[in-house]
Design a protein around this motif. Sequence first.
Motif, PDB file in Angstrom:
ATOM      1  N   THR A  18       1.012  -1.369   0.417  1.00 36.44           N
ATOM      2  CA  THR A  18       0.158  -0.484  -0.076  1.00 36.44           C
ATOM      3  C   THR A  18       0.719   1.096   0.259  1.00 36.44           C
ATOM      4  OG1 THR A  18      -0.238  -0.219   2.447  1.00 36.44           O
ATOM      5  CG2 THR A  18      -1.979  -1.044   1.049  1.00 36.44           C
ATOM      6  N   ASN A  19       1.989   0.976   0.128  1.00 39.31           N
ATOM      7  CA  ASN A  19       3.033   2.093   0.508  1.00 39.31           C
ATOM      8  C   ASN A  19       4.525   2.188  -0.707  1.00 39.31           C
ATOM      9  OD1 ASN A  19       1.678   3.544   2.196  1.00 39.31           O
ATOM     10  ND2 ASN A  19       3.178   1.950   3.667  1.00 39.31           N
ATOM     11  N   SER A  20       3.591   1.456  -1.513  1.00 35.08           N
ATOM     12  CA  SER A  20       4.887   1.861  -3.157  1.00 35.08           C
ATOM     13  C   SER A  20       5.128   3.343  -3.282  1.00 35.08           C
ATOM     14  CB  SER A  20       3.872   0.678  -3.693  1.00 35.08           C
ATOM     15  OG  SER A  20       3.094   0.979  -4.127  1.00 35.08           O
ATOM     16  N   PRO A  21       6.398   3.153  -3.839  1.00 30.63           N
ATOM     17  CA  PRO A  21       7.291   4.194  -4.778  1.00 30.63           C
ATOM     18  C   PRO A  21       6.079   4.928  -6.075  1.00 30.63           C
ATOM     19  CG  PRO A  21       8.785   3.074  -3.895  1.00 30.63           C
ATOM     20  CD  PRO A  21       7.645   2.090  -3.664  1.00 30.63           C
ATOM     21  N   SER A  22       5.556   5.577  -6.331  1.00 26.53           N
ATOM     22  CA  SER A  22       5.194   6.167  -7.811  1.00 26.53           C
ATOM     23  C   SER A  22       6.294   6.103  -8.491  1.00 26.53           C
ATOM     24  CB  SER A  22       5.254   8.328  -7.371  1.00 26.53           C
ATOM     25  OG  SER A  22       4.567   8.484  -8.294  1.00 26.53           O
ATOM     26  N   ARG A  23       5.009   6.436  -9.911  1.00 26.84           N
ATOM     27  CA  ARG A  23       6.330   5.980 -10.959  1.00 26.84           C
ATOM     28  C   ARG A  23       6.612   7.126 -11.481  1.00 26.84           C
ATOM     29  NH1 ARG A  23       7.334   1.981 -14.723  1.00 26.84           N
ATOM     30  NH2 ARG A  23       7.473   3.169 -16.850  1.00 26.84           N
ATOM     31  N   VAL A 155      -3.963  -7.255 -14.029  1.00 25.27           N
ATOM     32  CA  VAL A 155      -3.632  -5.293 -13.442  1.00 25.27           C
ATOM     33  C   VAL A 155      -4.483  -4.619 -12.702  1.00 25.27           C
ATOM     34  CG1 VAL A 155      -3.042  -3.577 -15.648  1.00 25.27           C
ATOM     35  CG2 VAL A 155      -2.803  -5.934 -16.275  1.00 25.27           C
ATOM     36  N   VAL A 156      -4.196  -4.820 -12.170  1.00 23.38           N
ATOM     37  CA  VAL A 156      -4.715  -4.706 -10.160  1.00 23.38           C
ATOM     38  C   VAL A 156      -3.527  -3.916  -9.747  1.00 23.38           C
ATOM     39  CG1 VAL A 156      -6.767  -6.073 -10.425  1.00 23.38           C
ATOM     40  CG2 VAL A 156      -4.554  -6.418  -8.694  1.00 23.38           C
ATOM     41  N   PRO A 157      -4.651  -2.942  -9.175  1.00 19.40           N
ATOM     42  CA  PRO A 157      -3.231  -2.484  -7.726  1.00 19.40           C
ATOM     43  C   PRO A 157      -2.813  -3.415  -6.713  1.00 19.40           C
ATOM     44  CG  PRO A 157      -4.997  -0.705  -7.870  1.00 19.40           C
ATOM     45  CD  PRO A 157      -5.879  -2.308  -8.876  1.00 19.40           C
ATOM     46  N   LYS A 158      -1.468  -2.924  -6.244  1.00 16.61           N
ATOM     47  CA  LYS A 158      -0.261  -3.877  -5.697  1.00 16.61           C
ATOM     48  C   LYS A 158      -1.191  -4.067  -4.164  1.00 16.61           C
ATOM     49  CE  LYS A 158       3.124  -3.498  -7.944  1.00 16.61           C
ATOM     50  NZ  LYS A 158       3.074  -3.052  -9.197  1.00 16.61           N
ATOM     51  N   HIS A 159      -2.468  -3.049  -3.801  1.00 11.75           N
ATOM     52  CA  HIS A 159      -3.237  -3.711  -2.627  1.00 11.75           C
ATOM     53  C   HIS A 159      -3.824  -4.440  -2.422  1.00 11.75           C
ATOM     54  CE1 HIS A 159      -4.645   0.054  -3.971  1.00 11.75           C
ATOM     55  NE2 HIS A 159      -5.589   0.015  -2.931  1.00 11.75           N
ATOM     56  N   HIS A 160      -4.958  -5.402  -4.156  1.00 14.35           N
ATOM     57  CA  HIS A 160      -5.857  -5.372  -4.459  1.00 14.35           C
ATOM     58  C   HIS A 160      -5.624  -6.628  -3.842  1.00 14.35           C
ATOM     59  CE1 HIS A 160      -8.769  -6.879  -6.941  1.00 14.35           C
ATOM     60  NE2 HIS A 160      -9.233  -5.775  -6.645  1.00 14.35           N
ATOM     61  N   ASP A 161      -6.425  -7.782  -3.604  1.00 15.59           N
ATOM     62  CA  ASP A 161      -6.614  -8.924  -3.017  1.00 15.59           C
ATOM     63  C   ASP A 161      -5.923  -9.918  -3.987  1.00 15.59           C
ATOM     64  OD1 ASP A 161      -6.590  -8.747  -0.062  1.00 15.59           O
ATOM     65  OD2 ASP A 161      -9.315  -8.818  -0.802  1.00 15.59           O
ATOM     66  N   ASP A 162      -6.233  -9.462  -5.618  1.00 15.81           N
ATOM     67  CA  ASP A 162      -5.786 -10.348  -7.253  1.00 15.81           C
ATOM     68  C   ASP A 162      -4.197 -10.133  -7.555  1.00 15.81           C
ATOM     69  OD1 ASP A 162      -8.561 -11.506  -6.733  1.00 15.81           O
ATOM     70  OD2 ASP A 162      -9.067  -9.508  -8.380  1.00 15.81           O
ATOM     71  N   SER A 163      -3.916  -8.657  -6.327  1.00 17.85           N
ATOM     72  CA  SER A 163      -2.738  -8.765  -6.813  1.00 17.85           C
ATOM     73  C   SER A 163      -2.201 -10.143  -6.229  1.00 17.85           C
ATOM     74  CB  SER A 163      -1.692  -8.086  -6.481  1.00 17.85           C
ATOM     75  OG  SER A 163      -0.671  -7.733  -6.865  1.00 17.85           O
ATOM     76  N   ASN A 164      -0.892 -10.875  -7.848  1.00 17.29           N
ATOM     77  CA  ASN A 164      -0.043 -11.563  -6.931  1.00 17.29           C
ATOM     78  C   ASN A 164       1.186 -11.182  -6.404  1.00 17.29           C
ATOM     79  OD1 ASN A 164      -1.309 -13.915  -8.682  1.00 17.29           O
ATOM     80  ND2 ASN A 164      -0.234 -13.418  -9.967  1.00 17.29           N
ATOM     81  N   TYR A 165       1.691  -9.998  -6.610  1.00 16.84           N
ATOM     82  CA  TYR A 165       2.739  -9.378  -5.873  1.00 16.84           C
ATOM     83  C   TYR A 165       2.298  -8.772  -4.989  1.00 16.84           C
ATOM     84  CZ  TYR A 165       5.336  -5.595  -3.563  1.00 16.84           C
ATOM     85  OH  TYR A 165       5.931  -5.066  -2.501  1.00 16.84           O
ATOM     86  N   LYS A 166       0.659  -8.815  -3.957  1.00 20.09           N
ATOM     87  CA  LYS A 166       0.840  -8.795  -2.918  1.00 20.09           C
ATOM     88  C   LYS A 166       0.542 -10.248  -2.067  1.00 20.09           C
ATOM     89  CE  LYS A 166      -2.803  -7.098   0.194  1.00 20.09           C
ATOM     90  NZ  LYS A 166      -3.846  -8.819   1.117  1.00 20.09           N
ATOM     91  N   TYR A 184      11.088  -7.224  -9.186  1.00 18.67           N
ATOM     92  CA  TYR A 184      10.677  -6.607 -10.688  1.00 18.67           C
ATOM     93  C   TYR A 184       8.835  -6.815 -10.366  1.00 18.67           C
ATOM     94  CZ  TYR A 184      15.605  -7.280 -11.514  1.00 18.67           C
ATOM     95  OH  TYR A 184      17.260  -7.504 -10.982  1.00 18.67           O
ATOM     96  N   ALA A 185       8.246  -5.549 -10.354  1.00 18.34           N
ATOM     97  CA  ALA A 185       6.699  -6.225 -10.351  1.00 18.34           C
ATOM     98  C   ALA A 185       6.777  -5.125 -11.847  1.00 18.34           C
ATOM     99  CB  ALA A 185       6.246  -5.196  -8.801  1.00 18.34           C
ATOM    100  N   ILE A 186       5.317  -5.175 -11.827  1.00 17.58           N
ATOM    101  CA  ILE A 186       4.611  -4.721 -13.097  1.00 17.58           C
ATOM    102  C   ILE A 186       3.900  -3.176 -12.679  1.00 17.58           C
ATOM    103  CG2 ILE A 186       3.283  -6.670 -14.341  1.00 17.58           C
ATOM    104  CD1 ILE A 186       1.308  -5.480 -13.438  1.00 17.58           C
ATOM    105  N   ASP A 187       3.778  -2.628 -13.530  1.00 17.71           N
ATOM    106  CA  ASP A 187       3.820  -1.042 -13.625  1.00 17.71           C
ATOM    107  C   ASP A 187       2.032  -1.138 -13.204  1.00 17.71           C
ATOM    108  OD1 ASP A 187       2.452   1.515 -13.745  1.00 17.71           O
ATOM    109  OD2 ASP A 187       4.283   2.124 -15.117  1.00 17.71           O
ATOM    110  N   ASP A 188       2.086  -1.826 -12.990  1.00 14.25           N
ATOM    111  CA  ASP A 188      -0.186  -1.828 -12.478  1.00 14.25           C
ATOM    112  C   ASP A 188      -1.196   0.074 -13.087  1.00 14.25           C
ATOM    113  OD1 ASP A 188      -1.141  -0.140  -9.822  1.00 14.25           O
ATOM    114  OD2 ASP A 188       0.544  -2.101  -9.303  1.00 14.25           O
TER     115      ASP A 188
END
Length: 328
Positions: A18-23, A155-166, A184-188
């Motif tokens: 939820t606190n990932s840096p900005s693009r 392709v959802v925000p990183k804090h979303h429950d569907d995110s593989n990153y999360k 190496y995360a995607i640019d959501d």
Amino acid sequence: MASSSSCFLRSILSSSPTNSPSRSDSLSAFFPNNLNCSSPSKPSRFSSLLSVSSIGRVGERRRKVTEVRKMATTSSQTGKEEKNKKRVEIYDNEENLAIDLAKYTADLSDKFCKERGAFTVVVSGGSLIKSLRKLVEVDSIDWSRWHFFWVDERVVPKHHDDSNYKLAYDSFLSKVPIPPGNVYAIDDSLSAEAAADDYETCLKHLVKTNILRVSESTGFPKFDLMLLGMGPDGHVASLFPGHGLCNESKKWVASITDSPKPPSERITFTFPAINSSAHVALVVCGSGKAEAVQAALNKTGGSVPPAGSVSAEEELVWFLDKPASSKL
């Protein structure tokens, strides 16, 4: 595509999803001039925090059913003999599978870190991440040399429950000291198509910096280890039965906007990118996947599910628990 879109590399492990840096961070933050995998040979300062109490000497505690089925095949590619081995390992329960998967991964990490100073690892989402839990207990892994990728992402925000990153962050990445710049995360914030192009550009940059190898036989990226799960329908990554992306032969990373499993918009590695990996582990548990396992491995009867098209340049290993192997 703008030159600044070469990958969404961010200091993502130093904070929660939820606190990932900005693009808007500068490109130099994503690709510093000294981006490399070299690090001091001394153990990570986090090593002492990683207990081996439950994993012990994981190789000595390895337990499998007596009737382990093993298969090996050889093939010839581009005029030269290459070993394309395939093994099927069956475990009496998922706990023992997870222990052996940790040893398998740790051994490859040690091998590649010594040989090339880096270890490139790709993961999927789903139940696979749970099966990686024993890795966090291994104190011999040089996490500073790991480079961590996703074979597919929603392709959802990183804090979303569907995110593989999360999913990976909560259960694995937050527990191990992989350097933030090596994840190496995607640019959501991009569309699925733009995010796929962006991720492929990222991979090509890492080839130029000698972090990622390229297969001599295919020209696609050659990851050291790809860790895959499989769905009940036999899909791997976001390559679903009957979908046209299963036949994609040019792109390294493709977009999908009509996924039969929600969410519909995703990015995914293609089969040429998956199958150019040095080692692939396909991890499958549960009786609900037994029919797909049977169809993928036996390749008889009707159409073969996508998992049956997975291969590796050096070795493919299927890690199955007894319920998943019940129809073999």
